[in-house]
Design an enzyme around this catalytic site. Structure first.
Site, mmCIF file in Angstrom:
data_model
loop_
_atom_site.group_PDB
_atom_site.id
_atom_site.type_symbol
_atom_site.label_atom_id
_atom_site.label_comp_id
_atom_site.label_asym_id
_atom_site.label_seq_id
_atom_site.Cartn_x
_atom_site.Cartn_y
_atom_site.Cartn_z
ATOM 1 C CD GLU A 71 2.364 33.338 7.242
ATOM 2 O OE1 GLU A 71 2.388 34.422 6.675
ATOM 3 O OE2 GLU A 71 3.405 32.720 7.606
ATOM 4 C CD GLU B 215 -6.038 24.620 4.605
ATOM 5 O OE1 GLU B 215 -5.775 25.714 5.106
ATOM 6 O OE2 GLU B 215 -5.584 23.544 5.046
ATOM 7 N N GLY C 281 -3.415 20.425 1.401
ATOM 8 C CA GLY C 281 -3.744 19.042 1.091
ATOM 9 C C GLY C 281 -3.525 18.168 2.302
ATOM 10 C CD GLU D 179 -6.765 18.314 3.391
ATOM 11 O OE1 GLU D 179 -6.349 19.456 3.666
ATOM 12 O OE2 GLU D 179 -6.582 17.320 4.127
ATOM 13 N NE ARG E 195 -3.811 -2.056 2.466
ATOM 14 C CZ ARG E 195 -3.662 -3.310 2.906
ATOM 15 N NH1 ARG E 195 -2.476 -3.730 3.325
ATOM 16 N NH2 ARG E 195 -4.687 -4.130 2.921
#
Lengths: 230, 230
Positions: A117, A69, A49, A65, A12
């Site tokens: 940041e 953000e 990500g 994701e 994997r």
DNA sequence: CCAAAAGTGTTGGTTTTACACCCATGG
DNA sequence: CCATGGGTGTAAAACCAACACTTTTGG
């Protein structure tokens, strides 16, 4: 995982999603970058990500994701390409499924867990990026420009209601070239993808107020792809 | 794997590549399928593919699979899309990076390790397929038709030298519509991607022999994508 | 009434489509 | 000499690119 039959040779791999989030801000095409809070590439800028969790689909991982953000969910999101060079991540074998998203300029930027940041960076003045993210970003930019010419993806960079001049400016910023006002309007109106509202942009300084339009969602986008803006 | 920093929450997933191999045979667009020799879906038809080995890139894995099934290496190969629904493989969490390949009709089909049998199937009469391979194949077909109209990918379905009628027939088979002979020839010749050879197709039954052409590799394919066959 | 931005048509050139006959060869 | 497939041009329609002035509003 119910892997009764899982072949023993099938190792994997780490699988992440990276989301290139574009937005128009300050009359420029910007992309959301984070400064990495952890190694590898600690302190470097990167595309947001993270790893795919086993129970979620790739699209769900990208949406997660994006939500972490920006707080947004209802935006344009499209899978871009999967990058899988063996040494692209120094931690080991990690492939990443890249997505690109378009958000309007009311989207905030907040730093997620592994980001120190977050900032909107102009695509014409990018910092050095972690991993192979420069390549990913380049690829996303090419695809955005390409799609803008052939499809009506441009509306996703604007708020719900917009004026024709705002739309034209959006196209001009992304494509990096001036367009003819009359030809632009004829084309976009003839394409029949806009619905005119009865409202006008108000209180915007001087000049005649502009009519506001909305994008018709139902508009068939896949007729027999004719170029929208040659 | 040197995963000193590998985050503990980052579970690894199975990663496979599947290669949709198209070819023109018997005046039909065909795709190479294998009959699965092992569970899951043992005995069902499937697109050839397999797990990515840790030291190889995704493209290399796709090339390897292609070589195993056809013995060819020097063909058109392009990454298509990555499919990652959580339940798409009953063995556990496996995502697959789909590729599509175009080979000319002199390519053989041989069964690889995990295949009981390999066969060229007409895309208009497909059997039931394992996993989500029907979806993958559909996606590949859409992309092939689309690319054929905009780029010069059609040459990759033909042997090195071909006549204009053969090329036109290839386009007609893939697109599923008749094209006008004079307009087709004008377009393709004006595009300047063909080099005429001094040779002719010989011994092909009756009628005037046709001139053979070659594809000019150097031909810039990414000018400002103009539609080749509207 | 002036500055600022919105809105609106026409023309010439290019591209695209539709369409039908003569040519070279083998049997 | 005939059957078969190869090869060729033109005219009408659609499309595209270039271009400048009038309208509405706020100050």
């Amino acid at each position: 995982m119910s892997d009764g039959y899982f072949p023993p040779g099938a190792e994997r791999l780490g699988v992440s999603v990276d989301v290139v989030i574009f937005s128009l801000r300050e009359a420029d095409l910007k992309v959301l970058l984070i400064r990495r809070a952890a190694p590898p590439f600690k302190g470097k800028w990167a595309i947001p990500g993270g790893f795919v969790h086993p129970p979620e689909s790739l699209d769900d991982a990208a949406l997660r994701e994006l939500g972490e953000e920006t707080g947004l969910r209802d935006v344009y999101l499209e899978q871009l390409y999967t990058f899988g060079a063996p040494k692209r991540d120094p931690r080991g074998r990690v492939i990443t499924v890249a997505y690109f998203a378009l958000v309007s300029d009311d989207a905030p930027a907040r730093a997620g867990d592994d980001a120190a940041e977050a900032a909107w960076c102009s695509v014409s003045a990018l910092p050095e990026l972690a991993f192979d993210h420069a390549e990913i970003l380049n690829y996303a930019l090419r695809r955005l420009r390409y799609k803008l010419e052939y499809t009506s993806v441009g509306f996703d960079l604007l708020p719900n209601e917009f004026t024709l001049t705002e739309l034209q400016t959006a196209y001009e910023i992304v494509l990096g070239e001036k367009l003819d006002k009359r030809n632009f309007r004829r084309r976009i109106l003839d394409a029949g993808v806009l619905a005119e509202t009865s409202r006008q942009r108000e209180g915007e300084g001087q000049g005649r107020p502009a009519r506001l339009y909305r994008y018709k969602k139902n508009a068939v986008t896949e007729i027999k792809a004719r170029r929208l803006f040659p």
